[in-house]
Design a protein around this motif. Structure first.
Motif, short mmCIF file in Angstrom:
data_model
loop_
_atom_site.label_atom_id
_atom_site.label_comp_id
_atom_site.label_asym_id
_atom_site.label_seq_id
_atom_site.Cartn_x
_atom_site.Cartn_y
_atom_site.Cartn_z
N PRO A 401 -10.57 -8.35 -17.42
CA PRO A 401 -9.29 -9.07 -17.45
C PRO A 401 -8.28 -8.35 -18.35
CG PRO A 401 -10.82 -10.08 -18.98
CD PRO A 401 -11.54 -8.90 -18.36
N THR A 402 -7.00 -8.55 -18.10
CA THR A 402 -5.98 -8.07 -19.03
C THR A 402 -5.97 -8.97 -20.25
OG1 THR A 402 -4.29 -9.44 -17.96
CG2 THR A 402 -4.50 -7.16 -17.21
N LEU A 486 8.20 -4.87 -8.69
CA LEU A 486 8.44 -6.27 -9.06
C LEU A 486 7.29 -6.82 -9.89
CD1 LEU A 486 10.08 -9.02 -7.05
CD2 LEU A 486 7.75 -9.46 -7.84
N HIS A 487 6.05 -6.40 -9.61
CA HIS A 487 4.92 -6.90 -10.38
C HIS A 487 5.08 -6.64 -11.87
CE1 HIS A 487 2.13 -6.41 -6.61
NE2 HIS A 487 2.99 -7.40 -6.48
N LEU A 527 -6.50 2.23 -11.39
CA LEU A 527 -6.63 2.02 -12.84
C LEU A 527 -5.27 2.10 -13.52
CD1 LEU A 527 -9.82 4.18 -13.54
CD2 LEU A 527 -9.69 1.68 -13.37
N GLY A 528 -4.41 3.00 -13.04
CA GLY A 528 -3.08 3.12 -13.62
C GLY A 528 -2.24 1.87 -13.38
N ASP A 529 -2.39 1.29 -12.19
CA ASP A 529 -1.67 0.04 -11.88
C ASP A 529 -2.15 -1.08 -12.80
OD1 ASP A 529 -0.01 -1.74 -10.25
OD2 ASP A 529 -1.91 -2.52 -9.51
N PHE A 530 -3.45 -1.21 -12.96
CA PHE A 530 -4.00 -2.26 -13.82
C PHE A 530 -3.55 -2.06 -15.27
CE2 PHE A 530 -7.49 -3.91 -16.52
CZ PHE A 530 -7.43 -5.24 -16.15
N ASP A 534 -1.43 -4.69 -17.58
CA ASP A 534 -1.89 -5.07 -18.92
C ASP A 534 -0.79 -4.83 -19.95
OD1 ASP A 534 -3.61 -5.93 -20.90
OD2 ASP A 534 -4.66 -4.01 -21.07
N ARG A 535 -0.15 -3.69 -19.86
CA ARG A 535 0.90 -3.32 -20.83
C ARG A 535 2.09 -4.27 -20.74
NH1 ARG A 535 1.69 1.71 -19.28
NH2 ARG A 535 -0.07 2.40 -20.52
N HIS A 536 2.37 -4.78 -19.56
CA HIS A 536 3.52 -5.67 -19.37
C HIS A 536 3.16 -7.15 -19.55
CE1 HIS A 536 6.63 -2.79 -18.19
NE2 HIS A 536 5.64 -2.09 -17.67
N GLY A 537 1.97 -7.41 -20.06
CA GLY A 537 1.60 -8.79 -20.35
C GLY A 537 1.38 -9.64 -19.12
N ARG A 538 0.88 -9.04 -18.03
CA ARG A 538 0.63 -9.77 -16.80
C ARG A 538 -0.80 -10.30 -16.77
NH1 ARG A 538 5.95 -9.54 -16.88
NH2 ARG A 538 6.91 -8.77 -14.96
N ARG A 539 -0.98 -11.42 -16.10
CA ARG A 539 -2.31 -12.02 -15.93
C ARG A 539 -2.99 -11.35 -14.74
NH1 ARG A 539 0.13 -17.59 -14.80
NH2 ARG A 539 1.92 -16.23 -14.43
N ALA A 540 -3.96 -10.51 -15.01
CA ALA A 540 -4.59 -9.73 -13.94
C ALA A 540 -6.08 -9.58 -14.21
CB ALA A 540 -3.94 -8.36 -13.81
#
Length: 560
Positions: A401-402, A486-487, A527-530, A534-540
């Motif tokens: 998880p992020t 947008l994500h 992995l780069g997308d994830f 994570d860096r942008h504080g998204r729930r992933a």
């Protein structure tokens, strides 16, 4: 071509004089519509060539047709476009909508770095009769370049004389792709006007040459667009009005643009999705296109778009009779050219209402940089750096998880989630954080076979039922050049299930001249997308899988 109309306008009404003023300033190329910053204005001015493209391209159409005639005379029967995002989506849409006219070329699009996708092209074409079209505005697009390297090498090893004659490039003047085309004696190199950005390039050489290969009458299509594209036309004013209304509604929270297309127009949704999402999703604002959703729950944050052509019935607007909706009816399929232009105009107007620049894509660049950093690490250490995993499902699926997802669960449940997590627990953890106004995205860095698309849509549907939210599906890496912007840059309303695949040594493919394989590249992109989420504080939640098909079955079963 009929004018689009909005029904049940609600809070998205806008004054018509504002639409006229916006059209006047847009066609005057007044960059202050979007920014007061002089540097940003200069960049915008260099991205407005699409406004003049219908007229400019009509004069170039004979040259395009002449090259197509040379290709046909040379005995080519299949064309494979090697591109990504704005360079590939329009050709793919047109191939799916129109098919191939008699005695013209079958067009295939390769916009995946998954080894199975590359192998599928290998198995589907007769190499000696195949034309390859590397398409890249900058000439430095990593996906296009590795695909070119792979197929040039294949032609060489097959003993094809003068392999460069199997390539026609589309790029900007002065790019590295133009230089490569000269060095390798490509059959032709189209130089597109540099003032046209990728996602706004459908009515430029990036779209028109592939269309002409299919046998589409590009001159007739362009003439139709020219008939409606003057600043004072009702078509333009209507597009400005609709775009301003959509941007205004998004500012008030109605930012899920849900598409319901008649059968022949379904492929067009993917192109509109990229244009709108990548253009508007930044600075914490944006409009989420929802394409291909089945039986999505009605919600107050949606606006519906119903599109049909000819005698095809307008799709049933499931539960949206009280929601704002746009109805667009095309006379015939050649009117798609006008739709390209309509949505480009509308998107520019959305940017005005959202007070943001619709012509840049900062987080797409960020994802590219993340991928390159991972690949550089792989080149040095022989392996990709992986995130810390919080659990696994047998030997098949590892979960991570992020930080934002971990914190959201802790805040909601009053206790931090415990590791290790099983698959069902990981999925429950993700869906438990959904709030009103959110959406759920399934992002899969896999080869999109027909069977897998069915499985992924089933998982998407289950996520929608479980959360009651709008859902989207993105196939990596193509969505990185689309909704990926947008994500990361849009409002923090998304929860993301990211599926990435460990390369299978038995089926992976090497890339000539590169220190990594297609499988390693595809995993690095996932992995780069994830990492960006994570860096942008998204729930992933990341699911790293070894066997894609088994993993998809387990995921679907865990959501029941």
């Amino acid at each position: 071509m009929k004018t689009a109309k909005m029904i049940c306008e609600c809070e998205c009404a806008v004054q018509e004089d504002k639409a006229r003023d916006t059209a006047t300033r847009l066609f005057a190329k007044d960059a202050t519509l979007w920014s007061e910053n002089a540097e940003t204005q200069a960049k915008i001015l260099n991205r407005l060539g699409w406004l003049d493209a219908p007229e400019a391209m009509l004069s170039l159409a004979p040259q395009v047709i002449e090259v197509v005639d040379r290709v046909r005379a040379a005995g080519f029967t299949t064309a494979v476009l090697l591109g990504m995002g704005g360079s590939s989506l329009c050709p793919e849409v047109m191939s799916k909508v129109f098919g191939t006219a008699k005695d013209y070329l079958k067009l295939m699009v390769l916009d995946s770095t998954a080894p199975e996708s590359v192998a599928a092209i290998d198995n589907a074409v007769e190499l000696e009769k195949t034309l390859f079209i590397p398409a890249s505005k900058s000439g430095s697009t990593i996906e296009t370049n590795v695909m070119y390297a792979y197929y040039y090498d294949r032609l060489l090893k097959a003993g094809v004389e003068n392999p460069g004659r199997h390539f026609v490039a589309i790029t900007d003047p002065g790019s590295s792709m133009e230089k490569l085309a000269a060095e390798k004696s490509f059959l032709h190199c189209f130089l597109n006007p540099p003032q046209i950005g990728g996602r706004f390039s459908a009515l430029s050489l990036f779209g028109l040459f592939p269309m002409a290969l299919l046998g589409i009458n590009i001159e007739e299509m362009l003439m139709r667009v020219n008939e409606v594209s003057s600043q004072s036309s009702e078509f333009v004013r209507n597009a400005m009005s609709l775009g301003l209304r959509l941007g205004t509604a998004a500012q008030k929270g109605r930012n899920k643009l849900t598409f319901q297309m008649s059968p022949k127009l379904k492929p067009l949704g993917d192109w509109i999705e990229q244009l709108v999402a990548e253009s508007t999703g930044k600075n914490g604002k944006g409009i989420l296109p929802v394409v291909g959703e089945k039986n999505g729950a009605q919600s107050d944050d949606r606006i519906y778009v119903q599109m049909s052509v000819g005698t095809e019935a307008t799709p049933e607007c499931c539960g949206c009779t009280k929601s704002p909706r746009i109805e667009i009816k095309l006379d015939d399929l050649l009117d798609i050219g006008c739709e390209f232009y309509r949505w480009e105009l509308m998107t520019a107007a959305m940017g005005v209402a959202l007070e943001e620049n619709p012509f840049d894509e900062p987080n797409v660049t960020e994802s590219k940089q993340n991928t390159m950093a991972l690949l550089n690490s792989y080149s040095e250490k022989g392996e990709l750096p992986l995130p810390e995993f919080c659990g696994k499902f047998g030997e098949l699926i590892r979960v991570s998880p992020t930080a934002a997802l971990h914190d959201a669960v802790a805040a909601k449940e009053g206790v931090a989630p415990a590791c290790p997590l099983g698959l069902a627990e990981a999925l429950r953890m993700l869906t438990s954080t959904v709030n009103t106004g959110d959406y759920v995205t399934l992002s899969a860095f896999v080869a999109p076979t027909a069977e897998r698309l069915v499985a992924l849509q089933s998982i998407r549907g289950a996520l929608g039922v479980k959360t009651g939210c709008p859902t989207t599906l993105g196939i990596g890496p193509r969505f990185l050049h689309s909704t990926g912007q947008l994500h990361k840059g849009g409002p923090n309303q998304g929860v993301y299930l990211v599926i990435a695949t460990v390369a299978n040594a038995a089926t992976d493919l090497t890339i000539p001249g590169y220190p990594y394989s297609f499988g390693t590249l595809c995993l690095a992109q996932g992995l780069g997308d994830f990492s960006s989420l994570d860096r942008h504080g998204r729930r992933a939640m990341l699911l790293l899988v070894d066997d894609v098909d088994k993993a998809l079955a387990y995921i679907a079963d865990s959501l029941k």
